[in-house]
Design an enzyme around this catalytic site. Structure first.
Site, PDB file in Angstrom:
ATOM      1  N   ASP A  86       0.809  -1.229   0.000  1.00  0.00           N
ATOM      2  CA  ASP A  86       0.000   0.000   0.000  1.00  0.00           C
ATOM      3  C   ASP A  86       0.841   1.278   0.000  1.00  0.00           C
ATOM      4  O   ASP A  86       0.318   2.368  -0.235  1.00  0.00           O
ATOM      5  CB  ASP A  86      -0.914   0.030   1.239  1.00  0.00           C
ATOM      6  CG  ASP A  86      -1.893  -1.132   1.244  1.00  0.00           C
ATOM      7  OD1 ASP A  86      -2.417  -1.462   0.162  1.00  0.00           O
ATOM      8  OD2 ASP A  86      -2.095  -1.730   2.312  1.00  0.00           O
TER       9      ASP A  86
ATOM     10  N   LYS B  91      16.354   7.363   9.782  1.00  0.00           N
ATOM     11  CA  LYS B  91      16.857   6.018   9.495  1.00  0.00           C
ATOM     12  C   LYS B  91      18.124   5.749  10.303  1.00  0.00           C
ATOM     13  O   LYS B  91      18.907   6.674  10.467  1.00  0.00           O
ATOM     14  CB  LYS B  91      17.201   5.896   8.004  1.00  0.00           C
ATOM     15  CG  LYS B  91      16.021   5.972   7.079  1.00  0.00           C
ATOM     16  CD  LYS B  91      16.484   5.925   5.630  1.00  0.00           C
ATOM     17  CE  LYS B  91      17.205   7.176   5.210  1.00  0.00           C
ATOM     18  NZ  LYS B  91      17.738   7.186   3.865  1.00  0.00           N
TER      19      LYS B  91
ATOM     20  N   ASP C  91      18.934   2.145  -3.151  1.00  0.00           N
ATOM     21  CA  ASP C  91      20.062   1.721  -3.987  1.00  0.00           C
ATOM     22  C   ASP C  91      21.216   1.136  -3.174  1.00  0.00           C
ATOM     23  O   ASP C  91      22.230   0.765  -3.743  1.00  0.00           O
ATOM     24  CB  ASP C  91      20.559   2.879  -4.867  1.00  0.00           C
ATOM     25  CG  ASP C  91      21.273   3.965  -4.089  1.00  0.00           C
ATOM     26  OD1 ASP C  91      20.928   4.174  -2.899  1.00  0.00           O
ATOM     27  OD2 ASP C  91      22.176   4.615  -4.648  1.00  0.00           O
TER      28      ASP C  91
END
Lengths: 317, 317
Positions: free
Chosen positions: A31, A238, A263
């Site tokens: 979602d 993060k 990446d």
């Protein structure tokens, strides 16, 4: 975590190359798409390379939105607010709404909000304008930041360094105008104001302040305050999973229904996996296919593909 | 460690109050006295209180020297060199030779010496003039320090921050003129110069830069560089035992023949015990007799007494 493992002959378990069939399965099972915006390198990335959008990104994002997917652009960059970040996207030709951006400056403000930080208390900021803006937008009173960058301390034996006893949280992010005044201010608040929170936007050791070099990141300023206070911070950027907790609370999306797109294996993909998200590695950034397939690599995303717009191409839309 | 435990009736094991008999035993068993000079508080200490020598200190030190004892004045203060520290002693009316002083600035230079740091390599300093002076006295080429305090960084995307590839060690101590320039310089040396050492004078979280307050100590600047380099430093000041290794190598005195004299249980006494020294707590500083005797206190020195000059009084000399 609901694992989707590769089935290519001869490779055994591992990442699955995105295909027409698997991209449909991925879209059905997810979602929200979380896009990492902090390239491991200024000229390689997920959404842009240097100052240029990667081909096909705008149309791909539009398609995902049209299918009702929530998009989140994730960055540990705390020097900008979401609105400043949206300007950056716009300057690249990409239209992104403010609430599609999850910067670590915003994360710091939301952490205080979610934890019912009392509005009469103040927040001292070691870091950039973006943190101050996000705190103010969230209704908090913020002190410090860039305006303390030129302040100097005086060591008179009878002098006294005053700090605001109403500061209830110190937020620390990357700060190129770090100085002893700010370090003393933040240290006094944390050591002397009862219950004062210590919040780190992130602990990245270095970042690309310029294209050619890495520079000390928020981890540097956070380490300084850890050293002077003997305290450990709450990290909101993060690899903390605060963002996922926040998305769950605000949009009722569970991590098993999110896909982290990045990446880098050792940051983006590992972070997504640890949070319980699906993961998609794009090879338009720092990781090559041979690095992914190297036997020494232990981090396997659920899927990998060349670039974000492959999602669009493979769907045939 | 050769433990000398208390025999006072009713107290069981614990520190022994210094007496005429025990002071003789102590002097016979020890070749060096290490005096802590960093009071836990600017108005309480071992050698001085604020700007005043504690009564009887000069005569006591003279007596110990006359008995052939090596005296070492130990300080984590890295902003001064030994010569600057000797001036401070002199201003208080105490004559102390430079080689009786073991400052963490000197420790940094001696660490490089003992470890055969190549003389053609350079040392970058985040910290005060004292470190630069000690490095130069030891024959090393030092860069940075206070003169980099006013330098600012430019973030031009085509700009490049140059650093000296011949820097083979970065020494970090307390630095009230800390800035992003220095942090970037030290970080680049450690991250990019092969084999570059990372040396911390000490990791004290705070120190008394002024009488009325504590300020961020070397632990703050060291934490910053840990954060940006993801490296841990070699610590040369307390509580590292590098000083004891150095004294053993230079004067052939074993730690079991050293006595650490200090006013704090959790730093001085614990440090001495961990190094294998005898320990003497003086009550002229931050620790009270009731704190020493409190059942919650787990750190018991070998001996305790009111003040340093009790050694002289109890000997009856």
């Amino acid at each position: 975590m609901e694992a989707v493992k590769g089935e290519s002959p001869g490779r055994g378990s591992g990442a699955e190359l995105l295909s027409g069939a698997s991209v449909k399965a991925l879209l059905d099972s997810v979602d929200a798409f979380l896009f990492d915006c902090d390239g491991g390198n200024p000229i390689a990335g997920v959404i842009w390379k240097g100052d240029k959008l990667i081909d096909g990104v705008p149309r791909t994002l539009e398609m995902l939105r049209s299918k009702g997917k929530k998009l989140v652009f994730v960055t540990n960059n705390s020097s900008k607010s979401r609105s400043q970040y949206a300007d950056k996207f716009r300057s690249l030709g990409l239209s992104v709404a403010q609430d599609e951006i999850f910067s670590s400056s915003f994360a710091a403000a939301m952490y205080l909000k979610v934890n019912q930080f009392p509005p009469h208390k103040k927040v001292y900021v070691i870091g950039g304008e973006g943190i101050l803006q996000e705190l103010q937008l969230a209704g908090f009173t913020a002190l410090g930041g860039p305006e303390d960058g030129e302040k100097r301390v005086q060591f008179k034996s009878s002098g006294f360094f005053e700090h605001d006893k109403n500061v209830g949280a110190v937020v620390v992010g990357i700060d190129p105008s770090i100085n002893y005044y700010k370090l003393q201010y933040g240290t006094l608040c944390i050591r002397e104001n009862p219950g004062c929170l210590f919040i780190a936007t992130n602990r990245d050791s270095v970042g690309h302040m310029t294209d050619l070099q890495e520079w000390p990141g928020a981890g540097c300023m956070v380490g300084a305050i850890c050293g002077s206070t003997e305290r450990e911070p709450v990290v909101v950027g993060k690899p903390s999973t605060f963002m996922m907790d926040f998305l769950l609370q605000k949009y009722h999306i569970n991590t098993s229904r999110m896909c982290m797109v990045g990446d880098r294996l050792d940051t983006d993909i590992l972070f997504g996996q640890n949070a319980g998200c699906k993961t998609l590695l794009v090879l338009s950034g720092v990781t090559t296919q041979s690095e992914l397939e190297d036997s020494s690599n232990r981090i396997q995303p659920d899927y990998y593909t060349g670039k974000v717009s492959d999602i669009l191409e493979l769907l045939g839309e």
